[in-house]
Design a protein around this motif. Structure first.
Motif, PDB file in Angstrom:
ATOM      1  N   PHE A   2     -12.906   7.586   2.251  1.00 56.22           N
ATOM      2  CA  PHE A   2     -12.604   6.745   3.405  1.00 56.22           C
ATOM      3  C   PHE A   2     -12.624   7.625   4.647  1.00 56.22           C
ATOM      4  O   PHE A   2     -11.965   8.660   4.699  1.00 56.22           O
ATOM      5  CB  PHE A   2     -11.218   6.109   3.253  1.00 56.22           C
ATOM      6  CG  PHE A   2     -10.873   5.153   4.349  1.00 56.22           C
ATOM      7  CD1 PHE A   2     -10.426   5.597   5.577  1.00 56.22           C
ATOM      8  CD2 PHE A   2     -11.006   3.799   4.158  1.00 56.22           C
ATOM      9  CE1 PHE A   2     -10.121   4.723   6.601  1.00 56.22           C
ATOM     10  CE2 PHE A   2     -10.695   2.902   5.177  1.00 56.22           C
ATOM     11  CZ  PHE A   2     -10.247   3.360   6.397  1.00 56.22           C
ATOM     12  N   GLU A   8      -9.140  10.696  11.011  1.00 49.93           N
ATOM     13  CA  GLU A   8      -9.615   9.321  10.935  1.00 49.93           C
ATOM     14  C   GLU A   8      -9.344   8.737  12.308  1.00 49.93           C
ATOM     15  O   GLU A   8      -8.182   8.495  12.663  1.00 49.93           O
ATOM     16  CB  GLU A   8      -8.850   8.604   9.815  1.00 49.93           C
ATOM     17  CG  GLU A   8      -9.584   7.437   9.261  1.00 49.93           C
ATOM     18  CD  GLU A   8      -9.051   6.186   9.892  1.00 49.93           C
ATOM     19  OE1 GLU A   8      -8.008   5.724   9.382  1.00 49.93           O
ATOM     20  OE2 GLU A   8      -9.634   5.697  10.865  1.00 49.93           O
ATOM     21  N   ARG A  14       0.819  -1.204   0.000  1.00 54.74           N
ATOM     22  CA  ARG A  14       0.000   0.000   0.000  1.00 54.74           C
ATOM     23  C   ARG A  14       0.860   1.265   0.000  1.00 54.74           C
ATOM     24  O   ARG A  14       0.441   2.298  -0.522  1.00 54.74           O
ATOM     25  CB  ARG A  14      -0.929  -0.002   1.235  1.00 54.74           C
ATOM     26  CG  ARG A  14      -2.247  -0.717   1.047  1.00 54.74           C
ATOM     27  CD  ARG A  14      -3.180  -0.034   0.073  1.00 54.74           C
ATOM     28  NE  ARG A  14      -3.476   1.342   0.415  1.00 54.74           N
ATOM     29  CZ  ARG A  14      -4.391   1.709   1.312  1.00 54.74           C
ATOM     30  NH1 ARG A  14      -5.076   0.783   1.970  1.00 54.74           N
ATOM     31  NH2 ARG A  14      -4.618   2.989   1.584  1.00 54.74           N
ATOM     32  N   LEU A  43       1.540   2.495   5.682  1.00 55.19           N
ATOM     33  CA  LEU A  43       0.289   2.627   4.923  1.00 55.19           C
ATOM     34  C   LEU A  43      -0.367   3.970   5.222  1.00 55.19           C
ATOM     35  O   LEU A  43      -0.746   4.731   4.314  1.00 55.19           O
ATOM     36  CB  LEU A  43      -0.655   1.479   5.283  1.00 55.19           C
ATOM     37  CG  LEU A  43      -1.954   1.337   4.520  1.00 55.19           C
ATOM     38  CD1 LEU A  43      -2.467  -0.101   4.586  1.00 55.19           C
ATOM     39  CD2 LEU A  43      -3.047   2.275   4.990  1.00 55.19           C
TER      40      LEU A  43
END
Ligand SMILES: O=C(O)C(=O)/C=C/C=C/O
Length: 502
Positions: free
Chosen positions: A472, A270, A122, A175
């Motif tokens: 996301f 996030e 990733r 990532l």
């Protein structure tokens, strides 16, 4: 409960007499500071490296270097120039793929196979995805008539935000760092990144790749350190930092919001989750068992998307619990490079103790411990690591702390449900709203329930499969904003709407 334990001799995790020193990367150079902290292996507790700790002075230097770079050639770079550099960074990571795997494994103790398949793969994909995106991202133009009948052209012009502060977590270090660095650079910003103090190694390697790929000095800066009272706080407070993007715990996110409020900085968060997996009686049973095992125990449960709440339709509840128990008890906890290893340790003794405190709390709250609930015994150096057993709980009420609070370890609580209406209500009855997972072969039902979950993400008959062009992020305590695809371009750029009277 006999978790399959290895009986191998100690793995390749060894320690040099003088551990390496991980330095900051500021204005195109590696910079050492006198203040340092230790980086220890969560597999064996051994010292891996000494890490320089940045303070306000280093953050100031990095932000000043970023501002100079913005005023230099980088600020004038074309989309093609930026895409070309991002492709070179992707190629640079690929060229040092195994070094990145080793760095990620050293810091986190995760299985080598996972670091290859997920983390480093990733890291490459993130840079390629955003280089591709900026080359094809459409702009907006609307033609209209003014009050005098003249033609008006209305179009959007995008500029970089400026200096972007990136604070990335220890659970998926490369990532998640590259998930933010790639779009930030793609949109012409300069960054000052502060990786978690638990996972400094792959970020330091990324700085080498940036330098070797010809990323101009000051465009990418890296400062190591902690949050409050250290580099993280200095970065969020810095008046010349235009935006903060952060992945981590919800309460840290709230703290950052307070810190940046006076400067009204752009923020993208996030944060935490208490994600639910829902298994209907019509699900592909074996796929659901394996899917819930993955979504509960991947990365030792240290993925913000992991399922810590599992709801199983009553007709298959007992059978499902028994099957997941049996599958879980075959999992191999071992060294990162052990053949067939399924799960490594959690990130640190401190985090292990937090997870174990919830295992004890669960029992105090009346849970049945179906499997796990403690630490494995290796009778070797791994007992000095931070291993915990994958654990399945049942029997708790929905308002139990172990069913409402994020544990962030290899643990799930399974409860039966009797109707679609009931389970949707229970899934949504959470302070978090990041991800949900549904196992059913009734696709009308899959669409129906997915649309009713108060989460930013839903996976159906799969988990953590990612299309990087999609938005996301989460809602409620799980975050603010979305990143991914054009949503990253929107966050990492400043938009000006221009109206021209022809
Ligand atoms: O897959 C992603 O892009 C991502 O952001 C994953 C986040 C996982 C957090 O623990």
């Amino acid at each position: 409960m006999p978790t399959a334990l290895a009986t191998r001799a100690p793995s390749s995790v060894s320690v040099d007499v003088d551990p390496p020193l991980l330095q900051h990367y500021i204005d195109g150079e590696f910079v050492a500071t006198a203040a340092r902290f230790e980086n220890r292996s969560p597999v064996t507790g051994q010292l891996i490296a000494a890490v320089c700790e940045a303070g306000p002075a280093e953050v100031d230097r990095a932000v000043a270097a970023a501002r100079r770079a913005l005023a230099g050639p980088w600020g004038e770079a074309s989309v093609e120039d930026r895409a070309a550099i991002l492709y070179r960074v992707a190629a640079g990571i690929e060229a040092r793929f195994e070094a990145f795997v080793a760095a990620e494994v050293a810091d986190t103790g995760r299985p080598v196979e996972q670091a290859r398949r997920l983390d480093v793969a990733r890291g490459v994909a993130n840079f390629r995805a955003f280089a591709d995106l900026i080359k094809t991202a459409p702009s907006e133009l609307f033609e209209s008539r003014g009050p005098d009948g003249a033609t008006l052209l209305n179009y959007v012009s995008r500029k970089p935000l400026g200096v972007v502060g990136i604070i990335s977590p220890w659970n998926l270090p490369l990532l998640l760092l590259t998930w933010k660095v790639a779009p930030a650079l793609a949109m012409g910003n300069c960054v000052v990144a502060k990786p978690s103090e638990e996972s400094p190694s792959s970020a330091t390697l990324l700085a080498e790749v940036m330098r070797d790929a010809g990323v101009p000095p000051g465009v990418f800066n890296l400062v190591h350190g902690f949050g409050p009272g250290s580099a993280g706080e200095a970065l969020t407070r810095h008046p010349d930092v235009a935006a903060i993007t952060f992945t981590g715990e919800s309460r840290t996110g709230s703290q950052i919001m307070k810190t940046v409020a006076d400067g009204v900085k752009e923020i993208s968060f996030e944060l935490g989750g208490k994600n639910a997996a829902v298994v209907f009686a019509d699900a592909d049973f074996d796929a659901a068992v394996e899917g819930v095992r993955r979504s509960s125990f991947t990365n030792a449960g240290q993925v913000c998307l992991c399922s810590e709440r599992v709801y199983v339709e009553r007709p298959i509840f007992e059978r499902f619990v028994a099957a997941l128990k049996a599958r879980t008890e075959t999992m191999r906890l071992d060294y990162p490079d052990a053949p067939g290893v399924d799960m490594g340790p959690v990130i640190s003794h401190k985090h292990r103790d937090k997870v174990l405190s919830y295992y004890r709390l669960a029992v105090a709250e009346g849970a049945t411990v179906v499997t796990g609930g403690g630490t494995p015994l290796f009778n070797d150096i791994r007992d000095a690591g931070a291993f915990v057993q994958p654990t399945i709980l049942t029997g708790l009420p929905d308002d139990a702390r172990c069913v409402t609070e994020e544990i962030f370890g290899p643990v799930c609580h399974i409860a039966p449900f009797d109707s679609e209406q009931e389970v949707i209500g229970r899934v949504n009855d959470s302070a978090y709203g990041l991800a949900a997972c549904v196992w059913t072969t009734d696709l009308s039902r899959a669409h129906r329930v997915s649309r009713r979950f108060h989460t930013g993400l839903v996976w159906v008959n799969t988990w953590f499969t990612r299309d990087l062009r999609t938005p996301f992020g989460g809602t409620k305590l799980s975050g603010l904003g979305r990143e991914g695809g054009r949503h990253s371009l929107d966050f990492y750029s400043e938009i000006t709407t221009i109206c021209i009277r022809l």
